[in-house]
Design a protein around this motif. Structure first.
Motif, PDB file in Angstrom:
ATOM      1  N   GLU A 135       0.815  -1.211   0.000  1.00 32.20           N
ATOM      2  CA  GLU A 135       0.000   0.000   0.000  1.00 32.20           C
ATOM      3  C   GLU A 135       0.852   1.265   0.000  1.00 32.20           C
ATOM      4  O   GLU A 135       0.557   2.224  -0.714  1.00 32.20           O
ATOM      5  CB  GLU A 135      -0.950  -0.004   1.190  1.00 32.20           C
ATOM      6  N   LEU A 136       1.910   1.291   0.793  1.00 39.38           N
ATOM      7  CA  LEU A 136       2.763   2.482   0.852  1.00 39.38           C
ATOM      8  C   LEU A 136       3.352   2.818  -0.515  1.00 39.38           C
ATOM      9  O   LEU A 136       3.474   4.003  -0.878  1.00 39.38           O
ATOM     10  CB  LEU A 136       3.897   2.257   1.862  1.00 39.38           C
ATOM     11  N   GLU A 137       3.713   1.804  -1.277  1.00 41.35           N
ATOM     12  CA  GLU A 137       4.351   2.049  -2.573  1.00 41.35           C
ATOM     13  C   GLU A 137       3.397   2.727  -3.561  1.00 41.35           C
ATOM     14  O   GLU A 137       3.842   3.372  -4.509  1.00 41.35           O
ATOM     15  CB  GLU A 137       4.882   0.742  -3.140  1.00 41.35           C
ATOM     16  N   LYS A 138       2.112   2.608  -3.332  1.00 33.23           N
ATOM     17  CA  LYS A 138       1.142   3.294  -4.201  1.00 33.23           C
ATOM     18  C   LYS A 138       1.224   4.806  -4.042  1.00 33.23           C
ATOM     19  O   LYS A 138       0.743   5.552  -4.903  1.00 33.23           O
ATOM     20  CB  LYS A 138      -0.276   2.816  -3.880  1.00 33.23           C
ATOM     21  N   TRP A 139       1.832   5.265  -2.940  1.00 35.40           N
ATOM     22  CA  TRP A 139       1.894   6.691  -2.620  1.00 35.40           C
ATOM     23  C   TRP A 139       3.323   7.228  -2.661  1.00 35.40           C
ATOM     24  O   TRP A 139       3.600   8.305  -2.138  1.00 35.40           O
ATOM     25  CB  TRP A 139       1.278   6.930  -1.244  1.00 35.40           C
ATOM     26  N   GLY A 140       4.222   6.470  -3.305  1.00 38.12           N
ATOM     27  CA  GLY A 140       5.613   6.905  -3.396  1.00 38.12           C
ATOM     28  C   GLY A 140       6.402   6.684  -2.122  1.00 38.12           C
ATOM     29  O   GLY A 140       7.483   7.249  -1.951  1.00 38.12           O
ATOM     30  N   LEU A 141       5.889   5.867  -1.212  1.00 40.77           N
ATOM     31  CA  LEU A 141       6.562   5.541   0.028  1.00 40.77           C
ATOM     32  C   LEU A 141       7.137   4.130  -0.072  1.00 40.77           C
ATOM     33  O   LEU A 141       6.903   3.418  -1.046  1.00 40.77           O
ATOM     34  CB  LEU A 141       5.576   5.657   1.198  1.00 40.77           C
ATOM     35  N   ASN A 142       7.897   3.716   0.927  1.00 44.76           N
ATOM     36  CA  ASN A 142       8.539   2.404   0.848  1.00 44.76           C
ATOM     37  C   ASN A 142       8.746   1.805   2.239  1.00 44.76           C
ATOM     38  O   ASN A 142       8.216   2.312   3.226  1.00 44.76           O
ATOM     39  CB  ASN A 142       9.873   2.500   0.088  1.00 44.76           C
ATOM     40  N   GLU A 143       9.540   0.758   2.329  1.00 49.42           N
ATOM     41  CA  GLU A 143       9.720   0.043   3.589  1.00 49.42           C
ATOM     42  C   GLU A 143      10.279   0.932   4.695  1.00 49.42           C
ATOM     43  O   GLU A 143       9.976   0.728   5.874  1.00 49.42           O
ATOM     44  CB  GLU A 143      10.628  -1.170   3.378  1.00 49.42           C
ATOM     45  N   SER A 144      11.075   1.928   4.320  1.00 40.59           N
ATOM     46  CA  SER A 144      11.635   2.826   5.338  1.00 40.59           C
ATOM     47  C   SER A 144      10.553   3.652   6.020  1.00 40.59           C
ATOM     48  O   SER A 144      10.792   4.252   7.075  1.00 40.59           O
ATOM     49  CB  SER A 144      12.678   3.749   4.714  1.00 40.59           C
ATOM     50  N   ASP A 145       9.356   3.693   5.432  1.00 39.50           N
ATOM     51  CA  ASP A 145       8.262   4.454   6.012  1.00 39.50           C
ATOM     52  C   ASP A 145       7.390   3.617   6.949  1.00 39.50           C
ATOM     53  O   ASP A 145       6.390   4.113   7.464  1.00 39.50           O
ATOM     54  CB  ASP A 145       7.395   5.041   4.894  1.00 39.50           C
ATOM     55  N   ILE A 146       7.757   2.369   7.172  1.00 39.72           N
ATOM     56  CA  ILE A 146       7.029   1.557   8.141  1.00 39.72           C
ATOM     57  C   ILE A 146       7.540   1.906   9.536  1.00 39.72           C
ATOM     58  O   ILE A 146       8.668   1.613   9.901  1.00 39.72           O
ATOM     59  CB  ILE A 146       7.166   0.054   7.859  1.00 39.72           C
ATOM     60  N   MET A 147       6.693   2.545  10.297  1.00 41.92           N
ATOM     61  CA  MET A 147       6.969   2.946  11.665  1.00 41.92           C
ATOM     62  C   MET A 147       6.161   2.050  12.612  1.00 41.92           C
ATOM     63  O   MET A 147       5.320   1.278  12.165  1.00 41.92           O
ATOM     64  CB  MET A 147       6.560   4.411  11.871  1.00 41.92           C
ATOM     65  N   PRO A 148       6.394   2.134  13.934  1.00 44.00           N
ATOM     66  CA  PRO A 148       5.517   1.412  14.865  1.00 44.00           C
ATOM     67  C   PRO A 148       4.058   1.746  14.580  1.00 44.00           C
ATOM     68  O   PRO A 148       3.670   2.909  14.554  1.00 44.00           O
ATOM     69  CB  PRO A 148       5.977   1.918  16.238  1.00 44.00           C
ATOM     70  N   ASN A 149       3.284   0.712  14.374  1.00 44.71           N
ATOM     71  CA  ASN A 149       1.920   0.866  13.847  1.00 44.71           C
ATOM     72  C   ASN A 149       0.866   0.723  14.940  1.00 44.71           C
ATOM     73  O   ASN A 149       1.153   0.367  16.084  1.00 44.71           O
ATOM     74  CB  ASN A 149       1.664  -0.195  12.776  1.00 44.71           C
ATOM     75  N   LEU A 150      -0.351   1.003  14.561  1.00 46.10           N
ATOM     76  CA  LEU A 150      -1.516   0.766  15.399  1.00 46.10           C
ATOM     77  C   LEU A 150      -2.122  -0.588  15.041  1.00 46.10           C
ATOM     78  O   LEU A 150      -2.111  -0.983  13.868  1.00 46.10           O
ATOM     79  CB  LEU A 150      -2.560   1.856  15.171  1.00 46.10           C
ATOM     80  N   ASN A 151      -2.664  -1.290  16.027  1.00 46.29           N
ATOM     81  CA  ASN A 151      -3.399  -2.536  15.793  1.00 46.29           C
ATOM     82  C   ASN A 151      -4.778  -2.403  16.433  1.00 46.29           C
ATOM     83  O   ASN A 151      -4.971  -2.701  17.614  1.00 46.29           O
ATOM     84  CB  ASN A 151      -2.653  -3.731  16.399  1.00 46.29           C
ATOM     85  N   TRP A 152      -5.729  -1.904  15.629  1.00 44.57           N
ATOM     86  CA  TRP A 152      -7.084  -1.706  16.137  1.00 44.57           C
ATOM     87  C   TRP A 152      -7.770  -3.037  16.405  1.00 44.57           C
ATOM     88  O   TRP A 152      -7.583  -4.004  15.659  1.00 44.57           O
ATOM     89  CB  TRP A 152      -7.900  -0.882  15.145  1.00 44.57           C
ATOM     90  N   PHE A 153      -8.522  -3.101  17.483  1.00 44.83           N
ATOM     91  CA  PHE A 153      -9.303  -4.242  17.953  1.00 44.83           C
ATOM     92  C   PHE A 153      -8.481  -5.298  18.685  1.00 44.83           C
ATOM     93  O   PHE A 153      -9.046  -6.242  19.229  1.00 44.83           O
ATOM     94  CB  PHE A 153     -10.099  -4.917  16.815  1.00 44.83           C
ATOM     95  N   SER A 154      -7.164  -5.151  18.726  1.00 40.45           N
ATOM     96  CA  SER A 154      -6.323  -6.122  19.423  1.00 40.45           C
ATOM     97  C   SER A 154      -5.869  -5.570  20.768  1.00 40.45           C
ATOM     98  O   SER A 154      -5.697  -4.361  20.934  1.00 40.45           O
ATOM     99  CB  SER A 154      -5.094  -6.480  18.578  1.00 40.45           C
ATOM    100  N   LYS A 155      -5.659  -6.470  21.724  1.00 40.71           N
ATOM    101  CA  LYS A 155      -5.218  -6.079  23.065  1.00 40.71           C
ATOM    102  C   LYS A 155      -3.958  -6.843  23.432  1.00 40.71           C
ATOM    103  O   LYS A 155      -3.918  -8.079  23.375  1.00 40.71           O
ATOM    104  CB  LYS A 155      -6.312  -6.368  24.096  1.00 40.71           C
ATOM    105  N   VAL A 156      -2.918  -6.102  23.792  1.00 41.20           N
ATOM    106  CA  VAL A 156      -1.675  -6.685  24.295  1.00 41.20           C
ATOM    107  C   VAL A 156      -1.418  -6.087  25.668  1.00 41.20           C
ATOM    108  O   VAL A 156      -1.305  -4.871  25.809  1.00 41.20           O
ATOM    109  CB  VAL A 156      -0.496  -6.410  23.343  1.00 41.20           C
ATOM    110  N   ARG A 157      -1.337  -6.943  26.654  1.00 38.38           N
ATOM    111  CA  ARG A 157      -1.110  -6.518  28.035  1.00 38.38           C
ATOM    112  C   ARG A 157       0.354  -6.714  28.403  1.00 38.38           C
ATOM    113  O   ARG A 157       0.948  -7.741  28.068  1.00 38.38           O
ATOM    114  CB  ARG A 157      -2.006  -7.342  28.967  1.00 38.38           C
TER     115      ARG A 157
END
Length: 247
Positions: A135-157
């Motif tokens: 998906e990032l490559e569709k916008w001129g971005l690449n692997e270096s633009d993968i930052m710590p992400n959000l995971n909606w609906f998941s819970k990690v304690r």
């Protein structure tokens, strides 16, 4: 489940299949609702400023400014420029993971084996890391633009000894989270399973996206008032768009 909030109008709706990926522009002044259709969904998300693409969601600033390790109402998602990208204005789930990261190809192979596109076509096994790169490559971005992400609906304690535990069944069928976007953003999503999901089977879940026109943000908005840092981030965002920050 509480009654869903009212907005200024419906814009569009789209189904994101299980194990799929998607990206698009979510405009400021609109609300993105993500709905877990079956229960147990995971939506990994990256957010980039549409105008300045290397401005992006910043996990450390978001968490330390709001003194939390997970997101729910009335939290905001901050960028690495001290601006607010979106605000969590409604949430029936109550806990969304910020620290669990993404699955990758090696992890998936060890847990579930291999099912390639040649073997299974669109039902091949997909991981979060590669899905978001697509998906990032569709916008001129690449692997270096993968930052710590959000995971909606998941819970990690996080336990007292520092270990991390994935909490199963955190989200039920019909749970939703509403994000009011305060900036024009590129939103990249993957519905691949959470990397810590202990399920012995490859079993991602579908999610529905709906976009609405947001109500006007008032001075007493709970997200703005949640912490002083939230109000400053909102101020910075209004100034970025050349608007009166006191409106």
């Amino acid at each position: 489940m509480p009654e869903a909030p009212s907005y200024n109008g419906f814009v569009w709706k789209e189904l994101i299949p299980a194990g799929a990926h998607w990206s698009g522009v979510i405009r400021r002044g609109t609300v993105l609702r993500m709905t877990d259709l079956q229960g147990g969904a995971n939506v990994s998300m990256l957010i980039n400023n549409l105008e300045v693409k290397n401005e992006r969601y910043n996990m450390p600033d978001t968490l330390k400014a709001q003194k939390t390790a997970f997101l729910t109402t009335p939290n905001m998602c901050f960028s690495d420029m001290g601006r607010v990208m979106c605000s969590v204005i409604a949430d029936t789930c109550g806990w969304h993971d910020t620290i669990g990261g993404l699955s990758n190809a090696n992890m998936l192979q060890k847990k579930y084996g291999t099912k390639t596109y040649q073997e299974a076509h669109n039902d091949y096994f997909k991981n979060g890391h590669d899905s978001l790169i697509n998906e990032l490559e569709k916008w001129g971005l690449n692997e270096s633009d993968i930052m710590p992400n959000l995971n909606w609906f998941s819970k990690v304690r996080v336990e007292d000894d520092g270990s991390m535990t994935f909490v199963e069944n955190n989200s039920a069928a019909g749970d939703y989270v509403d994000l009011r976007f305060e900036m024009d953003c590129i939103v990249s999503l993957s519905t691949a399973q959470h990397p810590m999901d202990p399920s012995p089977e490859y079993n991602p879940k579908p999610v529905e996206l709906s976009v609405y026109k947001a109500m006007k943000v008032e001075q007493d908005d709970p997200c703005r008032l949640h912490r002083g840092e939230n109000e400053r981030a909102y101020y910075n965002t209004k100034v970025f768009y050349g608007e009166n920050p006191n409106d």
